[in-house]
Design a protein around this motif. Sequence first.
Motif, PDB file in Angstrom:
ATOM      1  N   THR A  58       0.838  -1.189   0.000  1.00  6.97           N
ATOM      2  CA  THR A  58       0.000   0.000   0.000  1.00  6.97           C
ATOM      3  C   THR A  58       0.875   1.242   0.000  1.00  6.97           C
ATOM      4  N   ALA A 113       0.776   5.490  -0.059  1.00  2.09           N
ATOM      5  CA  ALA A 113       0.054   6.760   0.009  1.00  2.09           C
ATOM      6  C   ALA A 113       0.692   7.745  -0.967  1.00  2.09           C
ATOM      7  N   VAL A 169      -3.284   4.883  -2.205  1.00  2.00           N
ATOM      8  CA  VAL A 169      -4.270   5.650  -1.452  1.00  2.00           C
ATOM      9  C   VAL A 169      -3.882   7.118  -1.620  1.00  2.00           C
ATOM     10  N   LYS A 227      -8.443   4.204  -3.836  1.00  2.00           N
ATOM     11  CA  LYS A 227      -8.828   4.700  -2.528  1.00  2.00           C
ATOM     12  C   LYS A 227      -8.309   6.131  -2.360  1.00  2.00           C
ATOM     13  N   VAL A 237      -8.416   9.646   0.634  1.00  2.00           N
ATOM     14  CA  VAL A 237      -8.849  10.268   1.883  1.00  2.00           C
ATOM     15  C   VAL A 237      -8.597  11.767   1.781  1.00  2.00           C
ATOM     16  N   ASP A 274      -7.528  11.033   9.284  1.00  2.00           N
ATOM     17  CA  ASP A 274      -7.504  10.199   8.076  1.00  2.00           C
ATOM     18  C   ASP A 274      -6.076  10.056   7.541  1.00  2.00           C
ATOM     19  N   THR A 321      -4.008   6.575   7.334  1.00  2.00           N
ATOM     20  CA  THR A 321      -3.511   6.148   6.020  1.00  2.00           C
ATOM     21  C   THR A 321      -2.020   5.875   6.061  1.00  2.00           C
ATOM     22  N   SER A 369      -1.035   2.796   8.041  1.00  2.00           N
ATOM     23  CA  SER A 369      -1.373   1.538   7.378  1.00  2.00           C
ATOM     24  C   SER A 369      -0.555   1.298   6.112  1.00  2.00           C
ATOM     25  N   ALA A 370       0.101   2.338   5.601  1.00  2.00           N
ATOM     26  CA  ALA A 370       0.797   2.236   4.318  1.00  2.00           C
ATOM     27  C   ALA A 370       2.175   1.599   4.465  1.00  2.00           C
TER      28      ALA A 370
END
Length: 375
Positions: A7, A9, A46, A62, A64, A71, A75, A78-79
């Motif tokens: 993932t 960002a 994301v 995705k 945000v 947010d 993000t 989690s990335a």
Amino acid sequence: MASEVKTVALSGYYGFNNSGDEAVLVSILTALERASKDQGVAIEPVVLSGDPETTKKLYGVKAVHRMKPADILHTLRSADGLISGGGSLLQDATSAKTIPYYVGIVKLAQWLRKPTFIYAQGVGPVQKELFYPLIRQAFNKSAYISVRDTESKQLLGRMGLDQQKVQVVPDPVMGLRLPEDRKHQSNVDERGLPYVGVSVRYWNDDRSDLNQIADMLKEVVAKKQVHLRFLPFHGGADEEASTLLMKKLGNVKAEGSAMSISPAYAHPVDMLAEVARCQLMIGMRLHSLIYAASQRVPVLGISYDPKIDQFLNRLDSQAIGSTKQLDPALASEQIVRVLDHLGDWRMQHQDAIDRLIDEAERPAAEVVRILKSRT
């Protein structure tokens, strides 16, 4: 087949209805997709966006809100990494808040121990030297650094960053591709007039720049019958600037020419298709010139910012004038000359364009390689 998912960002000026910056996003997303297939690593982006719902709808990713701290924190936590760029993110010409925001996102990701990637950024102008250490520290801790011109690299050197850490690559949009079903459109209108793209924006408060451009275009239509196609790259403001310029031009039909304005398209590929059918692009907006060059449409730039000159330099070209000084007679002569010898322009600049297109996706390959190595 990809055996793992990473993932990533993406932080940039996304979600503001600016075709150039949206094209940067699309270019990065597609370059990451191609690199991930080549290297067997699935990438899930994301996007930090000013309009997450529109970003999701347009690109199927995705997203945000870029101004909602909770947010953003979720993000980044989690990335597997953060891409900062491309575009002119690190400059203080438009606002003193720009650099702290984008560097703040990078430093937050680093604080969370995520690898950060500086992706084809145009750095500068940075007028306040108090920003130098902020940028230097964030870049020093990044896993990969690339900028879109040598001037950005040199500025980073003056900030104290090791030049060997910095790759110079093209703007990502040089790698943007037009779908096959959008190619091969006619580059003349129903009367056989050649489409000449015109991209303008508001810059000088007294509109002296638009007055000079109007005088230049009046001389063009007096010398050659063309269809001036105004292309608003930033919805709203550019539409107003284009409409104002069209009013200044008056009745071009009297000279046998025509003019029209395109919609301010939400999706960059729609604007790319508009540019691709032009025989020539006269542009103030940087990405109007990049769109055109990527489609091998001859470009003539009007500079309002060093980034215009820097891109033209990479094409082995120069601006026909600037918002400070533009000679309508000389500039119109150049426009007509290029229109009369389109093949000569393409031949002269072909090698530079080919090189930029070939190198445009190098940062994506590096990002995926580094993420894969951190498995």
